[in-house]
Design an enzyme around this catalytic site. Sequence first.
Site, PDB file in Angstrom:
ATOM      1  N   LYS A   1       0.722  -1.269  -0.056  1.00  0.00           N
ATOM      2  CA  LYS A   1       0.010  -0.051   0.026  1.00  0.00           C
ATOM      3  C   LYS A   1       0.882   1.372  -0.003  1.00  0.00           C
ATOM      4  O   LYS A   1       0.711   2.310  -0.763  1.00  0.00           O
ATOM      5  CB  LYS A   1      -0.763   0.188   1.120  1.00  0.00           C
ATOM      6  CG  LYS A   1      -1.862   1.068   1.583  1.00  0.00           C
ATOM      7  CD  LYS A   1      -2.776   0.748   2.481  1.00  0.00           C
ATOM      8  CE  LYS A   1      -3.658   1.802   3.039  1.00  0.00           C
ATOM      9  NZ  LYS A   1      -4.446   1.465   4.162  1.00  0.00           N
TER      10      LYS A   1
ATOM     11  N   GLU B   1      10.631  -4.760   4.664  1.00  0.00           N
ATOM     12  CA  GLU B   1      10.631  -6.088   4.296  1.00  0.00           C
ATOM     13  C   GLU B   1      10.214  -6.064   2.581  1.00  0.00           C
ATOM     14  O   GLU B   1      11.108  -7.025   1.894  1.00  0.00           O
ATOM     15  CB  GLU B   1       9.551  -6.985   4.912  1.00  0.00           C
ATOM     16  CG  GLU B   1       9.780  -7.190   6.462  1.00  0.00           C
ATOM     17  CD  GLU B   1       9.275  -6.132   7.358  1.00  0.00           C
ATOM     18  OE1 GLU B   1       8.897  -5.124   7.088  1.00  0.00           O
ATOM     19  OE2 GLU B   1       9.180  -6.519   8.401  1.00  0.00           O
TER      20      GLU B   1
ATOM     21  N   GLY C   1      -4.658  -2.292   5.504  1.00  0.00           N
ATOM     22  CA  GLY C   1      -4.221  -3.581   5.174  1.00  0.00           C
ATOM     23  C   GLY C   1      -4.858  -5.087   5.294  1.00  0.00           C
ATOM     24  O   GLY C   1      -4.935  -5.942   4.450  1.00  0.00           O
ATOM     25  N   ARG C   2      -5.156  -5.322   6.615  1.00  0.00           N
ATOM     26  CA  ARG C   2      -5.629  -6.688   6.868  1.00  0.00           C
ATOM     27  C   ARG C   2      -7.102  -6.863   6.155  1.00  0.00           C
ATOM     28  O   ARG C   2      -7.902  -7.907   6.535  1.00  0.00           O
ATOM     29  CB  ARG C   2      -5.846  -7.002   8.377  1.00  0.00           C
ATOM     30  CG  ARG C   2      -6.356  -5.758   9.133  1.00  0.00           C
ATOM     31  CD  ARG C   2      -6.044  -5.975  10.604  1.00  0.00           C
ATOM     32  NE  ARG C   2      -6.354  -4.912  11.467  1.00  0.00           N
ATOM     33  CZ  ARG C   2      -5.831  -3.789  11.552  1.00  0.00           C
ATOM     34  NH1 ARG C   2      -4.697  -3.367  10.873  1.00  0.00           N
ATOM     35  NH2 ARG C   2      -6.418  -2.856  12.526  1.00  0.00           N
TER      36      ARG C   2
ATOM     37  N   GLU D   1      -4.633  -7.909  15.237  1.00  0.00           N
ATOM     38  CA  GLU D   1      -4.087  -6.409  14.875  1.00  0.00           C
ATOM     39  C   GLU D   1      -5.290  -5.412  15.009  1.00  0.00           C
ATOM     40  O   GLU D   1      -5.256  -4.259  15.434  1.00  0.00           O
ATOM     41  CB  GLU D   1      -3.558  -6.371  13.612  1.00  0.00           C
ATOM     42  CG  GLU D   1      -2.665  -5.057  13.456  1.00  0.00           C
ATOM     43  CD  GLU D   1      -1.755  -5.284  12.065  1.00  0.00           C
ATOM     44  OE1 GLU D   1      -2.390  -5.584  11.123  1.00  0.00           O
ATOM     45  OE2 GLU D   1      -0.664  -5.284  11.922  1.00  0.00           O
TER      46      GLU D   1
ATOM     47  N   HIS E   1      -4.160 -34.794  16.967  1.00  0.00           N
ATOM     48  CA  HIS E   1      -3.174 -35.655  17.524  1.00  0.00           C
ATOM     49  C   HIS E   1      -2.137 -34.571  18.073  1.00  0.00           C
ATOM     50  O   HIS E   1      -0.859 -35.238  18.059  1.00  0.00           O
ATOM     51  CB  HIS E   1      -2.712 -36.320  16.186  1.00  0.00           C
ATOM     52  CG  HIS E   1      -3.803 -37.271  15.670  1.00  0.00           C
ATOM     53  ND1 HIS E   1      -3.648 -38.637  16.176  1.00  0.00           N
ATOM     54  CD2 HIS E   1      -4.750 -37.057  14.942  1.00  0.00           C
ATOM     55  CE1 HIS E   1      -4.857 -39.073  15.530  1.00  0.00           C
ATOM     56  NE2 HIS E   1      -5.536 -38.461  14.829  1.00  0.00           N
TER      57      HIS E   1
ATOM     58  N   LYS F   1       9.569  -1.458  14.732  1.00  0.00           N
ATOM     59  CA  LYS F   1      10.074  -0.921  13.432  1.00  0.00           C
ATOM     60  C   LYS F   1      10.954   0.062  13.426  1.00  0.00           C
ATOM     61  O   LYS F   1      12.071   0.206  13.063  1.00  0.00           O
ATOM     62  CB  LYS F   1       8.731  -0.470  12.804  1.00  0.00           C
ATOM     63  CG  LYS F   1       8.293  -1.400  11.951  1.00  0.00           C
ATOM     64  CD  LYS F   1       7.068  -0.479  10.935  1.00  0.00           C
ATOM     65  CE  LYS F   1       6.000  -1.136  10.550  1.00  0.00           C
ATOM     66  NZ  LYS F   1       4.911  -0.396   9.762  1.00  0.00           N
TER      67      LYS F   1
HETATM   68  C1  G6Q Z   1      -2.390  -4.290   8.228  1.00  0.00           C
HETATM   69  C2  G6Q Z   1      -1.411  -3.386   8.468  1.00  0.00           C
HETATM   70  C3  G6Q Z   1       0.007  -4.158   7.987  1.00  0.00           C
HETATM   71  C4  G6Q Z   1       0.169  -3.981   6.497  1.00  0.00           C
HETATM   72  C5  G6Q Z   1       1.804  -4.304   6.276  1.00  0.00           C
HETATM   73  C6  G6Q Z   1       2.147  -3.946   4.979  1.00  0.00           C
HETATM   74  O1  G6Q Z   1      -3.453  -3.958   8.405  1.00  0.00           O
HETATM   75  O2  G6Q Z   1      -1.555  -2.159   8.016  1.00  0.00           O
HETATM   76  O3  G6Q Z   1       0.064  -5.558   8.216  1.00  0.00           O
HETATM   77  O4  G6Q Z   1      -0.571  -4.495   5.558  1.00  0.00           O
HETATM   78  O5  G6Q Z   1       2.510  -3.516   7.141  1.00  0.00           O
HETATM   79  O6  G6Q Z   1       1.919  -2.597   4.652  1.00  0.00           O
HETATM   80  P1  G6Q Z   1       1.993  -2.078   2.835  1.00  0.00           P
HETATM   81  O7  G6Q Z   1       1.133  -2.639   2.120  1.00  0.00           O
HETATM   82  O8  G6Q Z   1       2.072  -0.550   3.157  1.00  0.00           O
HETATM   83  O9  G6Q Z   1       3.637  -2.452   2.553  1.00  0.00           O
END
Ligand code: G6Q
Length: 551
Positions: free
Chosen positions: A216, A222, A278-279, A364, A395, A515
Amino acid sequence: MASLIETVQVPEPLTRRKAWKKLQTHHRRIQDAHLRDLFADDPQRGERMTAEAAGIFLDYSKNRITDETVNLLMQLAEESGLRSRIDAMFRGDKINVTEKRAVLHVALRAPRGTSIMVDGQDVIPDVHAVLDKMTDFSNRVRSGEWKGATGKRIRNVINVGIGGSDLGPVMAYEALRHYSDRAMTFRFVSNVDGTDLVEAVRDLDPAETLFIISSKTFTTLETMTNAHSARKWSLAGMNGDEGSVAKHFVAVSTNAADVAKFGIDTANMFGFWDWVGGRYSMDSAIGLSTMLAVGPENFRAMLDGFHQMDEHFRTAPFEQNLPVLMGLLSIWYNDFFGAQTVAVLPYEQYLKRFPAYLQQLTMESNGKHVTLDGAEVTYATGPVYWGEPGTNGQHSFYQLIHQGTRLIPCDFIAFNQPLNPLERHHDLLLANVFAQTEALAFGKTPEQVKAEGTPDWLVPHRVFAGNRPTNTLLADRLTPENLGKLVALYEHSVFTQGAIWNINSFDQWGVELGKALAQRIVPELESETEPALSHDSSTNNLIRRYRKGKE
Ligand code: G6Q
C-alpha cells in the site's frame, strides 16, 4: 456521552452499561451450568440455537449460554450502539478516528451501480475501474498474451508483500487452489529473512516469472528489500536489460511516485485507497495474485460472497445475525469467563492458512488497550486466535482443550461436500468434526469411565469434564463465493467486538515501536567500526555478541 465518531453516540462506558451489569450477575448464576444439563433440559436446543445466512449455517447451541444469556448479549449490543456503528461504517464515516479515515472494505465488493460516498465522491466506480483493469491484466497473463521480455509466456507469479499485503493473498491462494490454473506456479515472499526469497525463486526461470510488488505504502522495509533483491535476480537472468523490469514487475499500491521510481510502468500499477486497511484488503487489488490464480470470474464470485455476508450483517436482526452472534459469544467468554484464547479449527485442508490469516484480522484489529477516546480500558479486549486444520490438531494440542485447565472456546469449520472426493475420506473427516464438538461439550463422567471396566487408579486420568464450548460453521463446499462469506463473517465479528469494547479496530500503532527501534539498530550492526551503544545492558550485549559472531 459524545463520541469521536461524530455520528455515533456511546451511551456509557462499557462496564457501566445496564446489560453489562446484568450479564455479570447472570454469569455468576450460570457459570457452572453444564452443557449436559442444558441439553437434557431442553431437547430442542440443538435445533433452536442455530442461525443461517447466505448458505452458512451456524450451530451455537454447544455454548455455555441460556436464552437469557442471548437476550442480555443482544441488549448489550443495543446499548453499545452497534446498529449505529454498523450504519456509520457502511455510510463511509471516518470511524478510524486515529487515522481520520473511512473504513470501507465493504465498498470493495459492492456491486456496480451502487454508491458509497467518501468526501463527497462516489467510490464505487473507482472500485470497478480497478477490478476491470485487474480482469484485463489477468486475462492477458493467463492466456499467454502478456509475455516476458524474451517472449516467453509467464508461468510463475510471485507476490512480494507482508502483513495485510501477504496473509490474505496466501490464504486465498491456498483456499482456492482447487480452482487455480495448475499450469502456473504461485509463490509468496514476505519475510525479510533472505531465505524466503531465495527458496521461492531457486527453481524458477526469470524469463517466465512475474513479480507483483504488493505494498500500500511502497515503503515497507521487508517488501522493498525483497523487491530490490527480486529485481536483481530478475535482471541477472535477463542480461541486465533494465527494460525487462516493465514486463516482469507490476505493483499494487497507493504510491504511484515510488512505484515509478522502482522502474515499474505505472500503467501496470493497480491502485487502492486509504480507506482500505491492510488486513481488510484481500478483496482489493492486493488480491491480484488470487485473480491470476483462479481467474476473474472466480474472483468476482468471491466478491459476491463477501457482499452477501455484508448485506446480512447490515440488515439482519441481531438475534439472527451470524457475525453479531459470533462476536457477542466471543465477548461472553473473553470478558465474563476470562477465556484468553479462541481456537479456529477448519476441517478443510485448503483452509490451512485460514487461522494465520485470522490472527492478523482479529489480533491486529482488537489488540487494543484504550477506548476511542484514549481512556485505558478496564476490561479484556481481543483474545488470542490460533488454530490448525483438523484432523491434525486432534493428535496434538486438542489434549489441552479436552483435559487442560484452560477454557478455550473453539470454532469448527466444515463443508458438506469435499472438493477431492476420495473413498470414505470425507465421512471420516466430518465424523471427527461432530465427534470433537460432542466430546468437548459432554465429556465423560467418572461413572462412565468406571462402567467401562477402567481400574480405579486410572479413572481420573480418563475423565473428560466436558462443558467446553464450541461453534460449528457448516457450508456446502469451499467455493470462491463461500470463502468470501466466511472471511466477511469474521471481519464483521471483529467489528462487533470492537464496537462493544469501544476501541478502534482499524489502526495498528502497536507495530510502530519495534519498526523504529530496528531502524536505529541496523547501522549499529552494519558499522565497520565498533559503534557506541546506548541501549539497555541486555540489548547492548546482544548486539556485541552478534557483531562478533557474524564475522
Ligand atoms: C494491516 C497492516 C499491515 C500492513 C503491512 C504492509 O492492517 O496495516 O499488516 O498491511 O505492514 O504494509 P504495506 O502494504 O504498506 O507494505
